[in-house]
Design a protein around this motif. Structure first.
Motif, PDB file in Angstrom:
ATOM      1  N   ARG A 286      12.676   4.611  29.673  1.00 39.37           N
ATOM      2  CA  ARG A 286      11.575   3.667  29.488  1.00 39.37           C
ATOM      3  C   ARG A 286      11.741   2.432  30.365  1.00 39.37           C
ATOM      4  O   ARG A 286      10.821   2.030  31.088  1.00 39.37           O
ATOM      5  N   ARG A 290       9.393   1.407  33.595  1.00 37.96           N
ATOM      6  CA  ARG A 290       8.640   0.149  33.593  1.00 37.96           C
ATOM      7  C   ARG A 290       9.033  -0.736  34.772  1.00 37.96           C
ATOM      8  O   ARG A 290       8.171  -1.361  35.407  1.00 37.96           O
ATOM      9  N   GLU A 333      10.826  14.262  29.370  1.00 33.80           N
ATOM     10  CA  GLU A 333      10.290  13.947  28.043  1.00 33.80           C
ATOM     11  C   GLU A 333       9.341  15.038  27.553  1.00 33.80           C
ATOM     12  O   GLU A 333       9.351  15.405  26.379  1.00 33.80           O
ATOM     13  N   ALA A 391       4.562   3.793  29.955  1.00 38.72           N
ATOM     14  CA  ALA A 391       5.986   4.150  29.898  1.00 38.72           C
ATOM     15  C   ALA A 391       6.595   3.971  28.518  1.00 38.72           C
ATOM     16  O   ALA A 391       7.731   4.397  28.295  1.00 38.72           O
ATOM     17  N   GLY A 392       5.850   3.389  27.585  1.00 43.33           N
ATOM     18  CA  GLY A 392       6.384   3.220  26.239  1.00 43.33           C
ATOM     19  C   GLY A 392       6.695   4.526  25.539  1.00 43.33           C
ATOM     20  O   GLY A 392       7.481   4.551  24.581  1.00 43.33           O
ATOM     21  N   LEU A 394       8.286   6.965  26.856  1.00 43.80           N
ATOM     22  CA  LEU A 394       9.564   7.479  27.338  1.00 43.80           C
ATOM     23  C   LEU A 394      10.695   7.013  26.435  1.00 43.80           C
ATOM     24  O   LEU A 394      10.573   6.014  25.715  1.00 43.80           O
TER      25      LEU A 394
END
Length: 416
Positions: A286, A290, A333, A391-392, A394
């Motif tokens: 994550r 980011r 993921e 990306a949250g 991940l």
């Protein structure tokens, strides 16, 4: 409980080398064909528009066949599908290089693209199996090897052109060489079918404290992962397709200087992939994604806001470094999403992210024709913003003990 100080088993290290070989061949095969496109266009005497539609058959084939990859992986195993796809891709590339007419060229590229999509899903699936046995991130290193393969294939083509080697001979040697490498690699891949339940691989490690997901939430997470991968491919392809055009046309750079935009992007992406596994293990998927999205947004945004040749080259380098780990992260993921059959999440992400390669050139071109190429390239910082927002989904940094638990107890007995 396995001892954390023991390294991976010999079979796992061999499997890692085998997967790296598969990524190398996948990068090299198509890269052998691309530099010979101008010859093919001239020999077939086709217009620019027809040529553009013809070469689009490769990504079209990948999209058409991409969803079948997961089924093939579950039925035959990721290693076999990856190797079979490599051999068939090599035949498609060879057929495209020697096609005597437009119809056969399109058919060969369509076949090559379809088989390349199957290879892509399968080799990543097998790489993720090996990664789980290692208990730490190694997937980015495979994608770095793919970049090495692409450079190797392009160099082989350049030498063949310089020596005036016929396309059939050149691409035939490439097909035999890389098919042989893939077949040898198959001997050292992990045995059995994919899926922890079927073959005894360690189960995918979940994020600490993660709650079970409903089917609806799984779909939303998968959609967010597709956005991350799509943004990564869009940035990569926009840079590949338009960097030299923007530098030479809009900024007036000399041809040799304009080429450095593409070199900066691909070179920085390679460096980012070489370092990516260390970053992921230390900070988590994550945070790395980011940071990469922010780097893309700020680097390309500043380059477009204050246009200059050095600033633009630096902006493309930021873009390449920023997207280096995005596709591997999304694939990793997606492959571990609960409630999905083995290979399904990986297949969907791999399939839909290819739309980035298919849609990026015409979208940027249409905006550029209506306004300016500088405006069209705003898709780069926008894609970076999308990554930061998406990306949250991940995973964060895993505790050291969680990574160690991913290794099988049998591996501790085997030692290193």
């Amino acid at each position: 409980m396995p001892r954390p100080d023991l390294g991976p088993a010999l079979a796992d290290r061999r499997a890692r080398a085998a997967v790296a070989a598969l990524f190398l061949t996948n990068g090299a095969l198509f890269a052998n064909l691309i530099p010979r496109y101008p010859e093919i266009k001239a020999d077939l005497q086709i217009s620019n528009a027809t040529y553009g539609l013809a070469v689009a058959a490769f990504p079209a084939g990948a999209i058409a066949a991409g969803l079948a990859a997961g089924l093939l992986v579950r039925r035959f195993g990721s290693a076999r599908v990856a190797v079979a796809g490599t051999v068939l891709t090599s035949l498609g590339v060879l057929a495209a290089g020697v096609a005597p007419g437009l119809g056969l060229l399109v058919a060969a590229l369509f076949l090559g693209g379809a088989m390349d999509a199957c290879t892509d899903v399968a080799q990543n699936a097998h790489g993720l199996r090996v990664q789980r046995r290692y208990g730490r991130s190694i997937l980015n290193s495979f994608h770095a090897v793919w970049s090495i393969g692409a450079m190797l294939g392009g160099s082989m083509a350049a030498v063949a052109i310089a020596l005036d080697v016929p396309r059939g001979v050149h691409l035939g040697v490439s097909a035999v060489l890389f098919s042989a490498v893939a077949l040898v690699a198959l001997r050292f891949c992990l045995p059995g079918l994919d899926g922890a339940v079927q073959d005894g691989d360690p189960a995918p490690a979940a994020d600490a404290g993660a709650a079970p997901r409903s089917r609806g939430r799984t779909v939303l997470v998968l959609a967010a992962l597709v956005l991350v991968a799509f943004a990564g491919t869009l940035v990569e392809d926009a840079g590949n397709s338009w960097a030299a055009v923007y530098l030479s046309g809009s900024l007036g750079a000399a041809a040799a200087v304009a080429a450095t935009g593409y070199i900066a992007l691909t070179g920085a992406q390679f460096v980012g992939r070489m370092l990516g596994d260390r970053f992921v293990d230390r900070f988590g998927q994550r945070a790395v994604a980011r940071a990469g999205g922010l780097l893309v947004a700020v680097g390309t945004g500043l380059a477009l806001a204050f246009p200059s040749v050095p600033g633009t080259i630096a902006g493309f380098a930021c873009a390449g470094f920023g997207v280096a780990t995005l596709v591997p992260a999304a694939m990793h993921e997606a492959d571990e999403l609960p409630g999905l059959r083995a290979g399904t999440g990986l297949t969907v992400v791999s399939w839909l992210m290819r739309l980035g390669f298919l849609l990026s050139p015409p979208v940027v071109g249409l905006v550029a024709d209506a306004t300016s190429l500088r405006t069209g390239l705003l898709v780069l910082p926008l894609a970076g913003v999308v990554v930061v927002l998406a990306a949250g989904v991940l995973s964060g940094r895993r505790p050291a003990r969680a990574a160690t638990a991913a290794a099988r107890p049998a591996d501790a007995i085997m030692g290193s």
